[in-house]
Motif scaffolding. Structure first.
Motif, PDB file in Angstrom:
ATOM      1  N   LEU A  47     -18.614  20.120  14.607  1.00 51.86           N
ATOM      2  CA  LEU A  47     -19.578  21.185  14.324  1.00 51.86           C
ATOM      3  C   LEU A  47     -19.368  22.386  15.239  1.00 51.86           C
ATOM      4  O   LEU A  47     -19.416  23.546  14.800  1.00 51.86           O
ATOM      5  CB  LEU A  47     -21.007  20.647  14.491  1.00 51.86           C
ATOM      6  CG  LEU A  47     -21.445  19.567  13.484  1.00 51.86           C
ATOM      7  CD1 LEU A  47     -22.825  19.035  13.842  1.00 51.86           C
ATOM      8  CD2 LEU A  47     -21.450  20.134  12.066  1.00 51.86           C
TER       9      LEU A  47
ATOM     10  N   LEU B 125     -15.646  20.846   9.416  1.00 52.54           N
ATOM     11  CA  LEU B 125     -16.894  20.185   9.041  1.00 52.54           C
ATOM     12  C   LEU B 125     -16.607  18.833   8.372  1.00 52.54           C
ATOM     13  O   LEU B 125     -17.356  17.873   8.579  1.00 52.54           O
ATOM     14  CB  LEU B 125     -17.708  21.081   8.106  1.00 52.54           C
ATOM     15  CG  LEU B 125     -18.313  22.344   8.739  1.00 52.54           C
ATOM     16  CD1 LEU B 125     -19.017  23.173   7.676  1.00 52.54           C
ATOM     17  CD2 LEU B 125     -19.284  21.984   9.854  1.00 52.54           C
TER      18      LEU B 125
ATOM     19  N   SER C 243     -16.013  16.395  11.024  1.00 54.77           N
ATOM     20  CA  SER C 243     -17.286  15.952  11.582  1.00 54.77           C
ATOM     21  C   SER C 243     -17.947  14.908  10.682  1.00 54.77           C
ATOM     22  O   SER C 243     -18.519  13.917  11.162  1.00 54.77           O
ATOM     23  CB  SER C 243     -18.209  17.161  11.769  1.00 54.77           C
ATOM     24  OG  SER C 243     -19.414  16.798  12.389  1.00 54.77           O
TER      25      SER C 243
END
Length: 361
Positions: free
Chosen positions: A109, A182, A185
């Motif tokens: 992030l 992302l 993540s």
């Protein structure tokens, strides 16, 4: 069923269940579960590595800082090696690997934020956290029941390599760039969900195996660590030099992505073959052949200006790195599992050498 209580495992303010779950014992961790957790970490790492050099190329304040995010990722992995070893045996696999995956979630992030806002320090800090997660994930290969089990866990990266192009394509459809980070993540969230369902697996006296000749083991350990460090340093330098060299040679982005996918598959494909047919990969021969091929392929990578030869060199380096790791892992655990401090020092040297290789480019 006889119940045994080990007072060494008791901790303040902790409620212990004396009855293990059906089919689950802490002494025999599931190799499949370990391989899946390792594979998720490798896939997240692949997505991050596909974006960090290019993101740094765009937003780094100075040209000499382009390699910093990759180097910090490797430094983070090296820094995590010692706490990973201590926490796995001190607080159990569940807590250690959940902590590592949590750092990966935050790192992805933060790196995505730094990329979208052009904030280079945030990108570097996110890369460091992603590296910490990688350091915890790499320890999956050390807690398998045997050296062959460790190779099987390493083979979990082959499945991740096969999934990497699809994951990268989905991330590209979602917008690419920060979307890829992302996705990395998100994969760490899946790894976190897997980690919290793992058995605790506290260490017991005698888990380290029977390494009796201390002087011989020290020399053996030093030589294997030195060989592994050389392999990791060359691999890290190639992972940074390869994509940048392809870009400078005018290769299309799709070609660079394909070259990285083949490089990643070559890094873990031999481990899958070694897990299935171990007799084809003698430990010492695998280590020596891997080191020789690493040196030869890296010389090709430095001298070549052809995109095809560069891609072939990256794939060869990946396969050679895998052979070196298969041999080193088997030889390291041949006399039993080394003590946690030795494993931590081993990984620290390997990942520190990788960081040095990236910075020296």
């Amino acid at each position: 069923m006889s119940l045994q209580f080990d007072p060494l495992l008791a901790r303040p303010s902790e409620t212990l269940c004396l009855c293990p779950r059906m089919g689950e014992t802490d002494d025999a961790p599931s190799t499949l579960r370990l391989a899946l957790g390792f594979g998720l970490g490798v896939l997240a790492q692949a997505l991050a590595l596909s974006q960090l050099p290019q993101a740094a190329l765009l937003i780094a304040p100075r040209a000499e800082e382009i390699g910093w995010p990759l180097a910090l990722m490797l430094i983070g992995a090296a820094l995590a090696s010692i706490p990973a070893a201590l926490l796995v045996d001190g607080f159990g696999r569940r807590g250690a690997f959940a902590l590592g995956a949590s750092l990966g979630v935050g790192g992805g992030l933060l790196a995505a934020f730094g990329m979208t806002r052009g904030h280079f320090p945030a990108l570097c800090l996110g890369a460091l956290w992603l590296g910490l997660a990688q350091g915890f994930g790499l320890f999956y290969r050390h807690i398998a029941a045997s050296a062959q089990g460790g190779v099987s866990v390493l083979a979990g990266g082959a499945l991740a390599a096969l999934m990497a192009p699809l994951a990268a394509y989905c991330a590209e459809l979602a917008g690419g760039g920060a979307s890829t980070l992302l996705c990395a993540s998100l994969l760490q969230i899946f790894a976190l969900a897997l980690a919290v369902r793992a058995p605790h697996g506290f260490a017991r006296p005698g888990d380290e195996g029977e390494v009796n000749d201390h002087d011989w083991f020290t020399l053996r350990f030093a030589l294997l660590t030195l060989a592994g460090a050389a392999a990791w340093a060359i691999m890290a330098a190639a992972m940074l030099r390869g994509p940048l060299s392809l870009a400078l040679c005018g290769a299309a982005q799709s070609f660079i992505g394909g070259a990285m996918a083949w490089h990643l598959l070559a890094m873990y494909g031999p481990a899958a073959l070694a897990a299935r047919w171990p007799a084809l990969f003698p430990a010492l021969k695998s280590l020596c052949v891997g080191l020789f091929l690493l040196a030869s392929a890296f010389a090709l990578l430095r001298l070549s200006a052809s995109p095809a030869l560069l891609a072939a060199g990256m794939a060869t380096i990946g396969a050679a790195w895998s052979l070196a790791n298969i041999g080193a892992l088997r030889l390291l655990h041949e006399k039993g599992r080394p003590p946690p401090a030795a494993l931590a020092l081993h990984d620290l040297c390997l990942l520190g050498a990788a960081a040095a290789g990236a910075l020296a480019l």
